[in-house]
Design a protein around this motif. Structure first.
Motif, mmCIF file in Angstrom:
data_model
loop_
_atom_site.group_PDB
_atom_site.id
_atom_site.type_symbol
_atom_site.label_atom_id
_atom_site.label_comp_id
_atom_site.label_asym_id
_atom_site.label_seq_id
_atom_site.Cartn_x
_atom_site.Cartn_y
_atom_site.Cartn_z
ATOM 1 N N PHE A 116 0.809 -1.145 -0.007
ATOM 2 C CA PHE A 116 -0.019 -0.120 0.062
ATOM 3 C C PHE A 116 0.937 1.264 -0.143
ATOM 4 C CE2 PHE A 116 -1.552 3.479 2.775
ATOM 5 C CZ PHE A 116 -2.588 3.993 1.802
ATOM 6 N N ILE A 117 1.891 1.200 0.780
ATOM 7 C CA ILE A 117 2.934 2.484 0.997
ATOM 8 C C ILE A 117 3.333 2.890 -0.649
ATOM 9 C CG2 ILE A 117 4.903 3.547 1.924
ATOM 10 C CD1 ILE A 117 3.934 1.953 4.621
ATOM 11 N N ILE A 118 4.120 1.715 -1.031
ATOM 12 C CA ILE A 118 4.442 1.714 -2.370
ATOM 13 C C ILE A 118 3.394 2.386 -3.486
ATOM 14 C CG2 ILE A 118 5.688 0.542 -4.354
ATOM 15 C CD1 ILE A 118 7.324 0.507 -1.819
ATOM 16 N N ILE A 119 2.267 1.696 -3.675
ATOM 17 C CA ILE A 119 1.348 2.341 -4.558
ATOM 18 C C ILE A 119 0.999 3.551 -4.123
ATOM 19 C CG2 ILE A 119 -1.091 1.791 -5.246
ATOM 20 C CD1 ILE A 119 -0.600 -1.260 -4.806
ATOM 21 N N HIS A 120 0.583 4.055 -3.090
ATOM 22 C CA HIS A 120 0.177 5.264 -2.508
ATOM 23 C C HIS A 120 1.256 6.348 -2.744
ATOM 24 C CE1 HIS A 120 -1.780 8.253 -0.215
ATOM 25 N NE2 HIS A 120 -0.715 8.334 0.666
ATOM 26 N N SER A 121 2.670 6.085 -2.225
ATOM 27 C CA SER A 121 3.385 7.053 -2.392
ATOM 28 C C SER A 121 3.681 7.325 -3.912
ATOM 29 C CB SER A 121 4.711 6.670 -1.994
ATOM 30 O OG SER A 121 4.691 6.379 -0.537
ATOM 31 N N PHE A 122 3.803 6.376 -4.749
ATOM 32 C CA PHE A 122 4.048 6.664 -6.201
ATOM 33 C C PHE A 122 2.875 7.461 -6.793
ATOM 34 C CE2 PHE A 122 3.465 5.285 -10.578
ATOM 35 C CZ PHE A 122 4.521 5.583 -11.171
ATOM 36 N N GLN A 123 1.394 6.800 -6.338
ATOM 37 C CA GLN A 123 0.351 7.561 -6.890
ATOM 38 C C GLN A 123 0.204 9.234 -6.467
ATOM 39 O OE1 GLN A 123 -3.320 6.111 -5.001
ATOM 40 N NE2 GLN A 123 -4.217 6.032 -7.072
ATOM 41 N N MET A 124 0.848 9.380 -4.996
ATOM 42 C CA MET A 124 0.622 10.852 -4.800
ATOM 43 C C MET A 124 1.704 11.693 -5.339
ATOM 44 S SD MET A 124 -2.100 11.554 -3.350
ATOM 45 C CE MET A 124 -3.475 10.282 -2.918
ATOM 46 N N LEU A 125 3.090 10.976 -5.231
ATOM 47 C CA LEU A 125 4.318 11.947 -5.929
ATOM 48 C C LEU A 125 4.365 12.092 -7.278
ATOM 49 C CD1 LEU A 125 7.040 10.348 -3.376
ATOM 50 C CD2 LEU A 125 5.748 12.382 -3.191
#
Ligand code: HEM
Length: 199
Positions: free
Chosen positions: A112-121
């Motif tokens: 989740f952290i990988i997907i979310h960080s990529f999505q937001m950044l």
């Protein structure tokens, strides 16, 4: 106590400090995203300020390095524990949570952290507010965020319950306090998609 034991204890303490760093970031991040409820201007302005501040690259570097360190030590400790000869050398795990379930939860949270960080950044900061509406209009995204927040809450509960003991501050295991903190954090994050769905 021999030097291998000292090293193992030191690494475990450093792993706890890395986890605590993330805990403080998560509290900060929760208050940041709660500005969502004050409307588009407050939310986008806050993240425009954060992304433009000198503090932001330092924050990203700190988060990247501490999570990699935490995961690396967790995996190597588990592998060493698996290869210890004889049952008496194996570290006990809380009976209520089988080890595979705990690892599955940690894996979901990390994903989740990988997907979310990529999505937001990769999203334009000036559009974050409307992008969140778009993201949470997809059932798949709601499921990813739902499982991510759930996995984060259970992992955090385990970490917060044990951190004082690991760092040698107290032998207490504050289960109930940890529960109150993680429920508040989980509900706080969940309030964003819930707010969007029921707006
Ligand atoms: C519904 C819940 C959440 C929402 C709405 C949300 C929203 C956001 C937003 C808007 C950003 C972009 C920041 C920017 O461009 O500067 C961001 C970044 C990030 N989020 Fe979340 N977030 C949520 C939950 C979480 C959780 C539970 C975690 C960690 C476990 C997390 C970790 C991160 C990280 C590591 C970043 C990149 C660093 C940063 O910009 O702060 N987020 N999130």
């Amino acid at each position: 106590m021999n030097s291998t034991n000292n090293r193992t204890i030191l690494l475990k303490k450093m792993m706890a400090v890395a986890g605590l760093t993330w805990f403080f970031y998560i509290v900060f991040h929760l208050f940041s995203v709660l500005t969502f409820h004050s409307g588009e201007a407050s939310f986008n302005d806050f993240f425009m300020w954060l992304n433009g501040s000198v503090f932001y690259p330092v924050l990203l570097a700190l988060l990247g390095s501490t999570i990699l360190f935490h995961v690396y030590i967790a995996i190597t400790r588990q592998l060493n524990n698996n290869s210890s000869v004889g049952e008496r050398y194996k570290k006990p795990y809380p009976k209520a949570i089988p080890r595979t379930v705990a690892w599955l939860g940690a894996f979901v949270m990390f994903g989740f952290i990988i997907i979310h960080s990529f999505q937001m950044l990769t999203t334009k900061t000036a559009d974050l507010y409307s992008q969140l509406h778009l993201i949470f209009s997809h059932p798949m995204m709601l499921a990813i965020y739902g499982f991510g927040i759930l996995a984060l809450s259970t992992h955090l509960h385990h970490g917060l319950t044990n951190v004082l003991q690991t760092l040698g501050f107290s032998s207490n295991k504050p289960h109930n306090l940890a529960l109150v903190i993680v429920v508040a954090i989980g509900l706080g994050f969940a309030s964003i998609p819930i707010g969007i769905l029921y707006a």
